[in-house]
Design a protein around this motif. Sequence first.
Motif, PDB file in Angstrom:
ATOM      1  N   UNK A  74       0.836  -1.200   0.000  1.00 43.92           N
ATOM      2  CA  UNK A  74       0.000   0.000   0.000  1.00 43.92           C
ATOM      3  C   UNK A  74       0.874   1.255   0.000  1.00 43.92           C
ATOM      4  N   UNK A  75       1.892   1.266   0.854  1.00 46.13           N
ATOM      5  CA  UNK A  75       2.803   2.412   0.896  1.00 46.13           C
ATOM      6  C   UNK A  75       3.532   2.569  -0.437  1.00 46.13           C
ATOM      7  N   UNK A  76       3.961   1.458  -1.022  1.00 41.88           N
ATOM      8  CA  UNK A  76       4.650   1.520  -2.310  1.00 41.88           C
ATOM      9  C   UNK A  76       3.759   2.113  -3.388  1.00 41.88           C
ATOM     10  N   UNK A  77       2.486   1.722  -3.401  1.00 41.30           N
ATOM     11  CA  UNK A  77       1.543   2.265  -4.383  1.00 41.30           C
ATOM     12  C   UNK A  77       1.397   3.779  -4.217  1.00 41.30           C
ATOM     13  N   UNK A  78       1.361   4.221  -2.966  1.00 44.29           N
ATOM     14  CA  UNK A  78       1.185   5.648  -2.681  1.00 44.29           C
ATOM     15  C   UNK A  78       2.356   6.467  -3.221  1.00 44.29           C
ATOM     16  N   UNK A  79       3.580   6.048  -2.915  1.00 48.84           N
ATOM     17  CA  UNK A  79       4.737   6.852  -3.332  1.00 48.84           C
ATOM     18  C   UNK A  79       5.002   6.726  -4.831  1.00 48.84           C
ATOM     19  N   UNK A  80       4.625   5.614  -5.428  1.00 49.41           N
ATOM     20  CA  UNK A  80       4.796   5.482  -6.875  1.00 49.41           C
ATOM     21  C   UNK A  80       3.935   6.487  -7.625  1.00 49.41           C
ATOM     22  N   UNK A  81       2.750   6.784  -7.075  1.00 51.06           N
ATOM     23  CA  UNK A  81       1.823   7.710  -7.732  1.00 51.06           C
ATOM     24  C   UNK A  81       2.047   9.145  -7.282  1.00 51.06           C
ATOM     25  N   UNK A  82       2.217   9.350  -5.988  1.00 44.12           N
ATOM     26  CA  UNK A  82       2.323  10.727  -5.462  1.00 44.12           C
ATOM     27  C   UNK A  82       3.768  11.195  -5.304  1.00 44.12           C
ATOM     28  N   UNK A  83       4.717  10.290  -5.409  1.00 42.33           N
ATOM     29  CA  UNK A  83       6.117  10.678  -5.289  1.00 42.33           C
ATOM     30  C   UNK A  83       6.663  10.481  -3.881  1.00 42.33           C
ATOM     31  N   UNK A  84       7.972  10.431  -3.789  1.00 42.81           N
ATOM     32  CA  UNK A  84       8.649  10.277  -2.496  1.00 42.81           C
ATOM     33  C   UNK A  84       8.389  11.497  -1.622  1.00 42.81           C
ATOM     34  N   UNK A  85       8.015  11.310  -0.359  1.00 42.29           N
ATOM     35  CA  UNK A  85       7.739  12.464   0.505  1.00 42.29           C
ATOM     36  C   UNK A  85       9.000  13.247   0.838  1.00 42.29           C
ATOM     37  N   UNK A  86       8.798  14.421   1.380  1.00 44.25           N
ATOM     38  CA  UNK A  86       9.916  15.321   1.690  1.00 44.25           C
ATOM     39  C   UNK A  86      10.745  14.795   2.853  1.00 44.25           C
ATOM     40  N   UNK A  87      11.969  15.273   2.942  1.00 44.42           N
ATOM     41  CA  UNK A  87      12.850  14.894   4.042  1.00 44.42           C
ATOM     42  C   UNK A  87      12.280  15.374   5.377  1.00 44.42           C
TER      43      UNK A  87
END
Length: 279
Positions: A90-103
Motif C-alpha cells: 500500500x505504501x509503495x503504491x502511494x509513493x509510486x503515484x504521489x512521489x517520495x515524501x519530503x525529508x
Amino acid sequence: MFFLPLQDLKPSNIVVKSDCTLKILDFGLARTACTNFMMTPYVVTRYYRAPEVILGMKYKENVDLWSVGCIMAEMICHKVLFPGKDYIDQWNKVIEILGTPSLEFMNRLMETVRNYVMNKPQYPGVSFTELFPDWAFPSESEQDKVKTVQARDLLSKMLVIDPESRISVEEALHHPYIHVWYDPTEADAPPPQISDKQLEEREHTIEQWKELIYDEVMDWEERNKNGLMKEDCSDVASGSASQSSSANDISSMSTEHTLASDTDSSSIDTLTGPLDESQ
C-alpha cells in the motif's frame, strides 16, 4: 466547528438515497475530538488508509480527508487508486503515484520506519492532470457552478502524503468545489449532546440494543424533519412507517468488495525486525 476522525471512510460505508441525500454509515472506529485520540493501526480499510496510519504516526481529523480523496478518485477513475495487497505494498503504491515524501516528513518518522522509507527508490510522482485528465470528468457548460479544475485542485490538496501539508476539514468545506453546497447552519451546529451518559455503561441484550438504536435513529429523523429538540417531540414513533419505507430507498456507493484482509491491523511501525517487502 466540531470535527472528529471517523477513521473508516470507504465507498461501502456511504449510502445515497434517491433524493441525493448522502449518509455515512459505521461509526465504530470514530474517535471523540479531544487532544489525545486513541491511536491504533486498526483503522480504515487498507485502500483508503492514510500514510500517517500506515507509518504508525499520530493522526488528526484530516486523516479522513485522505480517505475522501481516495473515494473521490475512485468515483472519477472507476477503479481503486491505491490497491495495495498488504500495508507495505500500500505504501509503495502511494509513493509510486504521489512521489517520495519530503525529508521534513521523513524526519518525523520513527527511526526504523524512516530507514525503510528512505531506502526505497525515489519516485517523482505523477501529475494530477495525468492522473485525472479532463475527459474523466463530466463535460462542463458555462452555467456549471463546479469546474473540473476545481475538482482536480481539491484532489491535489486531499491526496497529500504529509498530513501537516494536507488541507484541513474546515479549509475543505470552504473550497470552491465544495462551497457551493456549504450550509453554515449545518457546519456550525453544536455537537450532538448525549442525553444519558450512563447508557453505554449499563448491560443490555442484543434485542434491547437494537431497540435503543432504532429509537435514537427515529428521534433524530423526527428532529431533523421538524427542527425540534428531543424534549419537544411528542411521538417519535409516529414517523416509523414512512421511515421504514425510505430505508428501502438507500443504495450503497460501494464499487469494491471489501475483504477481511483489507482491514488488517498492520502498519509498518509494528514490525520489530528488518523492514523488507517479504514480510
